[in-house]
Design an enzyme around this catalytic site. Structure first.
Site, PDB file in Angstrom:
ATOM      1  N   ARG A 116       0.831  -1.218   0.000  1.00  0.00           N
ATOM      2  CA  ARG A 116       0.000   0.000   0.000  1.00  0.00           C
ATOM      3  C   ARG A 116       0.854   1.252   0.000  1.00  0.00           C
ATOM      4  O   ARG A 116       0.469   2.304  -0.507  1.00  0.00           O
ATOM      5  CB  ARG A 116      -0.925  -0.026   1.232  1.00  0.00           C
ATOM      6  CG  ARG A 116      -1.983   1.044   1.264  1.00  0.00           C
ATOM      7  CD  ARG A 116      -2.947   0.828   2.434  1.00  0.00           C
ATOM      8  NE  ARG A 116      -2.268   0.673   3.718  1.00  0.00           N
ATOM      9  CZ  ARG A 116      -1.779   1.679   4.446  1.00  0.00           C
ATOM     10  NH1 ARG A 116      -1.890   2.910   4.021  1.00  0.00           N
ATOM     11  NH2 ARG A 116      -1.187   1.441   5.604  1.00  0.00           N
ATOM     12  N   HIS A 119       2.203  -9.722  15.522  1.00  0.00           N
ATOM     13  CA  HIS A 119       2.062  -8.278  15.356  1.00  0.00           C
ATOM     14  C   HIS A 119       1.788  -7.634  16.717  1.00  0.00           C
ATOM     15  O   HIS A 119       1.012  -8.172  17.522  1.00  0.00           O
ATOM     16  CB  HIS A 119       0.893  -7.937  14.421  1.00  0.00           C
ATOM     17  CG  HIS A 119       1.316  -7.733  12.998  1.00  0.00           C
ATOM     18  ND1 HIS A 119       0.830  -8.488  11.955  1.00  0.00           N
ATOM     19  CD2 HIS A 119       2.175  -6.831  12.437  1.00  0.00           C
ATOM     20  CE1 HIS A 119       1.369  -8.057  10.826  1.00  0.00           C
ATOM     21  NE2 HIS A 119       2.185  -7.056  11.084  1.00  0.00           N
TER      22      HIS A 119
HETATM   23  N1  PCA Z   1       4.958  -3.485  10.131  1.00  0.00           N
HETATM   24  C1  PCA Z   1       4.793  -3.574   8.712  1.00  0.00           C
HETATM   25  C2  PCA Z   1       6.191  -3.761   8.159  1.00  0.00           C
HETATM   26  C3  PCA Z   1       7.117  -3.501   9.280  1.00  0.00           C
HETATM   27  C4  PCA Z   1       6.279  -3.410  10.467  1.00  0.00           C
HETATM   28  O1  PCA Z   1       6.690  -3.304  11.629  1.00  0.00           O
HETATM   29  C5  PCA Z   1       3.804  -4.655   8.289  1.00  0.00           C
HETATM   30  O2  PCA Z   1       2.887  -4.978   9.072  1.00  0.00           O
HETATM   31  O3  PCA Z   1       3.915  -5.186   7.188  1.00  0.00           O
END
Ligand code: PCA
Length: 209
Positions: free
Chosen positions: A86, A163
């Site tokens: 994106r 994440h």
């Molecule tokens: N988040 C991004 C790329 C690096 C990061 O910490 C992602 O969710 O792709």
């Protein structure tokens, strides 16, 4: 046991990335954890991950990244063989609709016990949920590349992706965020769970949307 815990460099105009800040905190507290920062660059991220695995010879790999807009720490269940960026990466590249690895399977599942990990994170009072998409940017690329490496070259190694939310200082009022210390507690709990659990919990983490 050696655990490789990766975080990412800042990206998209940010000056910090909570995934790297949290990874460093965990490595400072545990002598079985080595933290490595990965670049947010499609060309460089997977070579950096491979180099870290070859250097540190870990038994477990947990890659972490920042997911803006999420309020919970989210162990990822599935990596897909798709890049659809994106925004440009930190090298200015913005691939659209290309595979992470040409000719490789459409997807891989994590080999982390994600449901047990979510329960362990929540037991520390930190919000957590299983996620079924790591997006289509560098985090999913690294997750997919990790699982492909494990499937094709390092069958004894386990790994996956988590994440973490943005940190409060990165977001505007009312936007979802989580302190870096809580993200570090969560990553620590994921590692402990993965090192001690091989069978995941038999509970649902399914979604209807
Ligand atoms: N988040 C991004 C790329 C690096 C990061 O910490 C992602 O969710 O792709």
């Amino acid at each position: 046991m050696t655990v490789l815990l990766t975080g990412f460099a800042p990206f998209g105009g940010a000056t910090t990335n909570p995934s790297w800040q949290a990874a460093r905190l965990v490595a400072a507290r545990r002598d079985d954890v080595v933290a490595v920062e990965l670049p947010v660059e499609f060309e460089a991220s997977l070579p950096a991950l491979r180099a870290a695995i070859e250097t540190h010879r870990p038994d477990l790999v947990v890659c972490a990244g920042e997911a803006g807009g999420r309020a919970s720490v989210t162990p990822e269940r599935v990596a897909i063989n798709l890049i659809d960026a994106r925004i440009p990466d930190n090298a200015g590249d913005q691939p659209v609709d290309v595979p992470v690895i040409e000719g490789a399977p459409a997807a891989y599942f994590t080999s982390l016990p994600v449901k047990a990990a979510v329960a362990a994170i929540q037991a520390h009072g930190v919000p957590a949920a299983v996620s079924h998409t790591a997006g289509t940017y560098v985090c999913n690329q690294v997750f997919y590349g990790l699982m492909h490496l494990l499937a094709t070259e390092f069958p004894a190694l386990r790994g996956g992706f988590v994440h973490v939310p943005s940190a409060p200082e990165q977001v505007g009022p009312g936007e979802p965020a989580l302190g870096v210390e809580q993200s570090a507690v969560a990553l620590d709990a994921v590692i402990t769970t993965a090192l001690t659990t091989t069978a995941d919990l038999d509970v649902t983490a399914g979604t209807l949307n």
